[in-house]
Write an enzyme that holds these catalytic residues in place. Structure first.
Site, PDB file in Angstrom:
ATOM      1  N   TYR A  77      -1.545  -1.193  10.288  1.00 49.23           N
ATOM      2  CA  TYR A  77      -1.677  -1.448   8.851  1.00 49.23           C
ATOM      3  C   TYR A  77      -0.445  -0.945   8.102  1.00 49.23           C
ATOM      4  O   TYR A  77       0.156  -1.675   7.302  1.00 49.23           O
ATOM      5  CB  TYR A  77      -2.938  -0.758   8.333  1.00 49.23           C
ATOM      6  CG  TYR A  77      -3.178  -0.908   6.852  1.00 49.23           C
ATOM      7  CD1 TYR A  77      -3.864  -2.016   6.353  1.00 49.23           C
ATOM      8  CD2 TYR A  77      -2.754   0.062   5.948  1.00 49.23           C
ATOM      9  CE1 TYR A  77      -4.107  -2.149   4.993  1.00 49.23           C
ATOM     10  CE2 TYR A  77      -2.984  -0.065   4.589  1.00 49.23           C
ATOM     11  CZ  TYR A  77      -3.668  -1.171   4.116  1.00 49.23           C
ATOM     12  OH  TYR A  77      -3.906  -1.299   2.764  1.00 49.23           O
ATOM     13  N   SER A 113       0.842  -1.191   0.000  1.00 48.24           N
ATOM     14  CA  SER A 113       0.000   0.000   0.000  1.00 48.24           C
ATOM     15  C   SER A 113       0.878   1.241   0.000  1.00 48.24           C
ATOM     16  O   SER A 113       2.019   1.210   0.496  1.00 48.24           O
ATOM     17  CB  SER A 113      -0.888   0.012   1.251  1.00 48.24           C
ATOM     18  OG  SER A 113      -1.570   1.249   1.387  1.00 48.24           O
TER      19      SER A 113
END
Length: 258
Positions: free
Chosen positions: A162, A148
């Site tokens: 995350y 990401s």
């Protein structure tokens, strides 16, 4: 007839029941691969399998909790029996950045940290570890880690677990690439930006405001096309982080007029 650079290959996609994973499964099948569609939700995995079949591709679906080593072993036994050895792996399954309890470090619970790291980093490690023997035996393989842009820049007070797990995937990518590249296995990370995975108009407005450089939102197909390229024509690309974000992280917001 469309080019099918992955004809005869078996591709395994995690988190393929929806979104980016579903897009990858469909694109890999169009490129000629036989696709093992896996997801923690057997119903959505089956739906993706049916979509692949309806489009003329070849696939089978399997339940898989990527954080569970025994679940990986069970799934791979079935995939080997039904489809054959895996030489394309897409580590896509993840808990989202909006997971409950994942904020700034002082607000992130240990339980949330463990759950996010288990799904997003441990799952990717297990997938690569257990599929590598197939690739080494074949003398070729492509592993795509769906990381990401959150691994490359940060939002204050947001998604600490995350972001950390996704950054860990980049380190794992490079370790695999330099260790097993000489034996024919390539490993790359793909860092999506803002990707719209549903048709909710309110979400469309949010995504457009977050990523307006190309005057459209990101789509699962943008990531899927990159996965197919890396598995096929991108045979000299190894150990890289490929950012697919419409230019999102290239811009410096504090110095920009918009």
């Amino acid at each position: 007839m469309p080019k099918q650079p992955l004809q005869g290959r078996v591709a395994l996609v995690t988190g393929a029941g929806s979104g980016i994973g579903r897009g990858c499964a469909l694109a890999l099948a169009r490129a000629g691969a036989t696709v093992a569609v896996t997801d923690i939700n057997p119903r959505t995995a089956q739906q993706t399998h049916e979509l692949v079949q309806a489009a003329g591709g070849t696939s089978a679906s399997y339940p898989l909790d990527v954080a569970d080593e025994s679940a990986w072993q069970t799934a791979l036994e079935a995939i080997h029996r039904d489809l054959g050895p895996v030489t394309v792996l897409v580590n896509n399954a993840a808990l989202k950045a909006s997971a409950a309890g994942d904020g700034g470090l002082l607000e992130t619970t240990v339980e949330a940290w463990d759950a996010v790291v288990a799904a997003n980093l441990r799952g990717a490690m297990l997938g690569a570890r257990l599929v590598l023997p197939d690739m080494l035996a074949a003398g070729n393989g492509s592993i795509s880690m769906v990381t990401s842009t959150a691994a490359l820049h940060s939002v204050p007070g947001f998604a600490t677990a995350y972001s950390s797990a996704k950054a860990g995937m980049i380190g794992l990518t490079r370790s695999i690439a330099v260790t097993y590249g000489p034996q024919g296995v390539r490993c790359n990370a793909i860092a999506p930006g803002v990707i719209m995975v549903d048709e909710d108009p309110s979400q469309a407005a949010f995504h457009q405001s977050a990523n307006d450089l190309l005057h459209r939102v990101g789509r699962p197909s943008d990531i899927a096309d990159t996965v197919v390229f890396l598995a096929g024509d991108g045979e000299y690309i190894n150990g890289q982080v490929i950012t697919v974000d419409g230019g999102l992280i290239a811009r410096m917001p504090s110095l920009s007029n918009k």
